[in-house]
Design an enzyme around this catalytic site. Structure first.
Site, PDB file in Angstrom:
ATOM      1  N   TYR A 313       0.825  -1.204   0.000  1.00  0.00           N
ATOM      2  CA  TYR A 313       0.000   0.000   0.000  1.00  0.00           C
ATOM      3  C   TYR A 313       0.865   1.262   0.000  1.00  0.00           C
ATOM      4  CZ  TYR A 313      -3.804  -3.168   1.305  1.00  0.00           C
ATOM      5  OH  TYR A 313      -4.720  -4.174   1.330  1.00  0.00           O
ATOM      6  N   GLU A 390     -17.858  -0.974  22.319  1.00  0.00           N
ATOM      7  CA  GLU A 390     -18.940  -0.645  21.384  1.00  0.00           C
ATOM      8  C   GLU A 390     -19.510   0.745  21.631  1.00  0.00           C
ATOM      9  OE1 GLU A 390     -20.686  -5.034  20.200  1.00  0.00           O
ATOM     10  OE2 GLU A 390     -21.471  -4.070  22.013  1.00  0.00           O
TER      11      GLU A 390
END
Length: 409
Positions: A313, A390
């Site tokens: 990348y 979360e």
């Protein structure tokens, strides 16, 4: 956070209440995240993940297309008024790990796990789409939602670009934004910087060939082992003597393999490793110099050398102006205490870099350290014990939505 991006939360701005709206979607966000977490898939073909995303978006006014070469999914939301297009991205794929978190929604596949948080990225992007669909009358333009497979080394972004994700709205997107959750940052903390944010990542393999023989008679052989060992030091010296300290590179030899037993000098030896840089200029320099160094050391030992560098990348580079805008948005949406201007890049790599090569944009981190855990001690991304908070996800949802709302006012 200091400087011109140090803005207070302003009541009455277009972003007032956006974080609360994202929190109101938390049950949906968590449900999708856990569904994807239970059934992780690796690589470019993620049919179950794609189906879960499509089901989560089914009741929204989106134009949805699926990838041909991969199981990508692109969704376009048209605003009430004409205008430019912006892109929001979330990656979808998992890692080849056996999960050991003990979570009650842990992976059902012993060979795959969402250890980098891509399950949260999927869920945050889907909820951002829902939040923006509810506010489509405020949008002058279109939002492209890029659900991308194959980030973990499979160049998934490049496939989606080839298939037209940047033009999915009928016009080239003018700005792009994505977020990545980090287990080693305080939950809900937004982190980014202008310029290089993450490194390029190339890999290399060097094969050294000599002449094998008996370990008791090295004079009758051409031993590739000392040649390979000398290459390790020579490569590290190359970095310190050929690369500017003001534009650094990291080169790590991560595998050396040779021989089969104690009394045989092998015919071949192999080196393998990684190269990380923060500019394309230094990247090109190291890629060009590595074979020269290895071949010269090999020649000094009488060995033949084949050195290959596999491109990975590119450098992930945030546009200065867009990064500054995201920092200001973060202060307005999350509060100034929940925004951090990073002093240094991370040496990990990210294929959102392919998008940022073509479109001005920014990439940011959202802290996801579990409550009660010191971020410095938390299991990190790519650990099979990593756990993400979360409760950090509404911050990501709100930031993705705020980016589009701000760009398409």
């Amino acid at each position: 956070m200091t400087g011109p991006t140090d803005l207070p939360t302003l009541p009455g701005t277009p972003f007032a209440g956006l974080l609360d709206a994202a929190r109101a979607l938390q049950d949906r966000t968590v449900a999708l995240r856990r569904a994807v977490h239970r059934r992780p898939e690796q690589g470019l073909h993620l049919p179950h993940t794609q189906a879960a995303i499509r089901a989560a978006l089914a009741d929204l006014p989106l134009e949805i297309t699926e990838g041909k070469a991969t199981t990508s999914l692109t969704a376009v939301l048209r605003g009430a008024r004409p205008g430019p297009a912006v892109l929001l991205r979330g990656d979808m794929d998992a890692l080849p790990l056996t999960e050991e978190t003990g979570l009650d929604f842990a992976s059902e596949d012993d060979e795959s796990m969402h250890a980098c948080g891509h399950d949260t990225h999927v869920a945050m992007l889907a909820s951002a789409a829902r939040l923006l669909a509810a506010r489509k009358d405020e949008l002058a333009g279109s939002v492209v939602f890029m659900f991308q497979p194959g980030e973990e080394g499979h160049h998934g972004a490049r496939f989606m670009i080839h298939e037209g994700v940047l033009d999915a709205a009928g016009t080239r997107v003018e700005r792009a934004f994505g977020v990545h959750i980090l287990a080693n940052a305080r939950s809900g903390l937004l982190q980014l910087r202008p310029g290089p944010l993450m490194a390029s990542a190339d890999s290399f393999t060097v094969r050294v060939t000599g002449k094998g023989g008996h370990g008791s008679a090295p004079q009758h052989t051409i031993d590739p082992v000392p040649a390979a060992a000398a290459m390790v030091g020579a490569l590290h010296t190359m970095i310190t003597r050929r690369v500017s300290v003001f534009d650094p590179a990291v080169l790590s030899v991560t595998r050396i393999q040779a021989g089969t037993t104690s009394n045989i000098i092998p015919e071949t030896a192999e080196l393998e490793g990684t190269i990380r840089t923060l500019s394309e200029q230094t990247r090109a320099l190291v890629r060009a110099e590595l074979p020269k160094v290895c071949e010269a050391v090999g020649a000094a030992h009488g060995c033949r050398v084949v050195a290959d560098v596999e491109p990975g990348y590119p450098v992930t580079v945030n546009d200065d102006r867009v990064a500054a805008e995201v920092l200001r948005l973060g202060a307005a949406v999350l509060g100034p205490d929940n925004v951090e201007l990073l002093a240094d890049p991370l040496m990990g790599a990210e294929d959102f870099s392919y998008v940022l090569q073509r479109v001005p944009g920014a990439y940011a981190f959202i802290g996801g350290c579990p409550p009660g855990v010191d971020p410095a001690e938390a299991a990190a991304n790519h650990s099979n014990r990593v756990i993400f908070d979360e409760d950090a996800m509404p911050s990501g949802v709100a930031m993705l939505a705020a980016f589009a709302l701000d760009a398409l006012r």
